[in-house]
Design an enzyme around this catalytic site. Structure first.
Site, PDB file in Angstrom:
ATOM      1  N   ARG A  23       0.839  -1.201   0.000  1.00 26.66           N
ATOM      2  CA  ARG A  23       0.000   0.000   0.000  1.00 26.66           C
ATOM      3  C   ARG A  23       0.871   1.248   0.000  1.00 26.66           C
ATOM      4  NH1 ARG A  23      -0.636   4.770   2.422  1.00 26.66           N
ATOM      5  NH2 ARG A  23      -0.076   3.760   4.382  1.00 26.66           N
ATOM      6  N   ASP A  24       1.611   1.455   1.057  1.00 27.97           N
ATOM      7  CA  ASP A  24       2.416   2.663   1.203  1.00 27.97           C
ATOM      8  C   ASP A  24       3.498   2.741   0.138  1.00 27.97           C
ATOM      9  OD1 ASP A  24       3.663   4.921   2.178  1.00 27.97           O
ATOM     10  OD2 ASP A  24       3.919   4.185   4.202  1.00 27.97           O
ATOM     11  N   HIS A 217       6.601   3.503  13.153  1.00 23.44           N
ATOM     12  CA  HIS A 217       6.663   3.555  11.689  1.00 23.44           C
ATOM     13  C   HIS A 217       7.669   4.640  11.321  1.00 23.44           C
ATOM     14  CE1 HIS A 217       4.529   3.528   7.589  1.00 23.44           C
ATOM     15  NE2 HIS A 217       5.402   4.522   7.513  1.00 23.44           N
ATOM     16  N   HIS A 219      10.718   6.352   8.727  1.00 35.36           N
ATOM     17  CA  HIS A 219      11.232   6.521   7.378  1.00 35.36           C
ATOM     18  C   HIS A 219      12.744   6.747   7.446  1.00 35.36           C
ATOM     19  CE1 HIS A 219       7.259   7.593   5.169  1.00 35.36           C
ATOM     20  NE2 HIS A 219       7.017   6.831   6.215  1.00 35.36           N
ATOM     21  N   CYS A 250       6.853   9.612   2.040  1.00 35.13           N
ATOM     22  CA  CYS A 250       6.152  10.847   1.689  1.00 35.13           C
ATOM     23  C   CYS A 250       6.930  11.585   0.604  1.00 35.13           C
ATOM     24  CB  CYS A 250       6.018  11.727   2.935  1.00 35.13           C
ATOM     25  SG  CYS A 250       5.129  13.266   2.681  1.00 35.13           S
ATOM     26  N   ASN A 259      10.123   4.255   3.454  1.00 36.46           N
ATOM     27  CA  ASN A 259      10.088   3.642   4.771  1.00 36.46           C
ATOM     28  C   ASN A 259      11.368   2.835   4.992  1.00 36.46           C
ATOM     29  OD1 ASN A 259       6.979   3.934   5.476  1.00 36.46           O
ATOM     30  ND2 ASN A 259       7.116   3.286   3.353  1.00 36.46           N
TER      31      ASN A 259
END
Length: 321
Positions: A23-24, A217, A219, A250, A259
């Site tokens: 997804r991400d 979570h 990055h 992002c 990530n």
């Protein structure tokens, strides 16, 4: 479990890892990954032992066309028994769409940014408007018997507003817990955390959220992702999210990496003697498959180096630096 020569002595620890690449990661690719490739890669992640996978999001396809085939992917995956399939829901309209396919997933993630500016730019709502919708959605999700998880973005800093007060983030986390979230994840959306603050933050979060699973979570935008994960682990955090191949992230700041790579995170944990339930060589193979599928070099270290081959090293192996 393999016993590694450099593992940290003491009591055995185990962590949970959720793979968010499907997804991400895929939503940030400039071109849409073919549905069949997504399904193949997700199946490989499940066979590698990842028991939690974020597969799709019910966002308008004109907003994120890369995930427009989410229902097809959910229908097509063939995962081992017990693998939790998660979907991301942006608002009540997205929840309406998701519940039409109720049997395809077990958990739902609702999200908000701790920063007003980021929340407005991300979903065109104030934080207060988002949390009001969360209260309505949470009741429906609990009624459906789904596992409710929360994600708080920009928990460690905002590219528009700068530092985000810890108290503001933890207040939002408590609101999610009161709404019925059994897990709250804290996102370092643009890689602004540092290990010292991450340790303090997760110690405080665990204290404020008894009975709630607290998830980290991170990055790797500035190369501190694994160090932050280690700091969170030492503070008592036992739940992490990451993305195979270091996919995703992002788009602000421009050129940032994604990530932390799941295979790099698992490698670090295993070398420390922390169990993950993941077959690291199989996971590295999946990340390499993703790299070949996307046709570009990914930034994961383990794709290049692979796991440390302890079994193949001679007993008197020494390295002089």
């Amino acid at each position: 479990m393999t016993v590694y020569p450099n593992a940290t002595p003491g009591e055995q620890r185990r962590v949970h890892i959720r793979e968010v690449g499907p997804r991400d990661g895929f939503q940030n690719e400039p071109e849409t990954v073919p549905t069949a490739d997504k399904i193949r890669l997700i199946n490989a992640l499940g066979r590698a032992g990842l028991a939690r996978i974020e597969i799709a999001s019910f966002v308008r396809p004109d907003i994120i066309p890369q995930l427009a085939d989410g229902v097809e992917v959910l229908r097509g995956v063939d995962l081992p028994a017990g693998v939790e399939r998660m979907v991301l829901i942006p608002n009540s309209r997205g929840l309406d769409n998701a519940l039409r396919h109720r049997g395809l997933f077990e958990s739902v993630a609702l999200f908000v940014s701790a920063s007003q500016t980021h929340n407005q730019r991300n979903i065109n709502r104030t934080v207060e408007q988002t949390m009001a919708d969360v209260a309505v959605m949470a009741a429906r999700i609990r009624t459906e018997g789904l596992r409710l998880c929360a994600v708080i973005a920009t928990a460690f800093g905002c590219p528009y507003e700068g530092p985000v007060p810890m108290e503001r983030v933890l207040d939002l986390a408590e609101q999610f817990a009161q709404a019925g979230a059994v897990e709250v994840g804290f996102g370092d959306t643009t890689g602004m955390a540092n290990p010292a603050y991450a340790g303090r933050f997760f110690a405080a979060a665990l204290d404020r959220l008894p009975g709630v699973e607290v998830t980290a979570h991170f990055h790797n935008t500035r190369g501190q992702g694994l160090a932050n994960a280690y700091a969170a682990l030492e503070a008592g955090c036992g739940s992490f999210e990451s993305s195979f191949g270091e996919l995703g992230g992002c788009p602000v700041p421009a050129g940032s990496t994604g990530n932390i790579a799941t295979e790099d995170l698992v490698s670090m944990f295993h070398e420390m003697g922390v169990e993950t339930g993941v077959d690291l060589p199989a996971l590295v193979d999946a990340a390499r498959d993703a790299q070949a599928t996307l046709g570009r070099r990914l930034t994961s270290h383990s794709i290049v180096a692979g796991p440390i081959p302890w079994h193949a090293l001679p007993a008197d192996h020494r390295v002089v630096c």
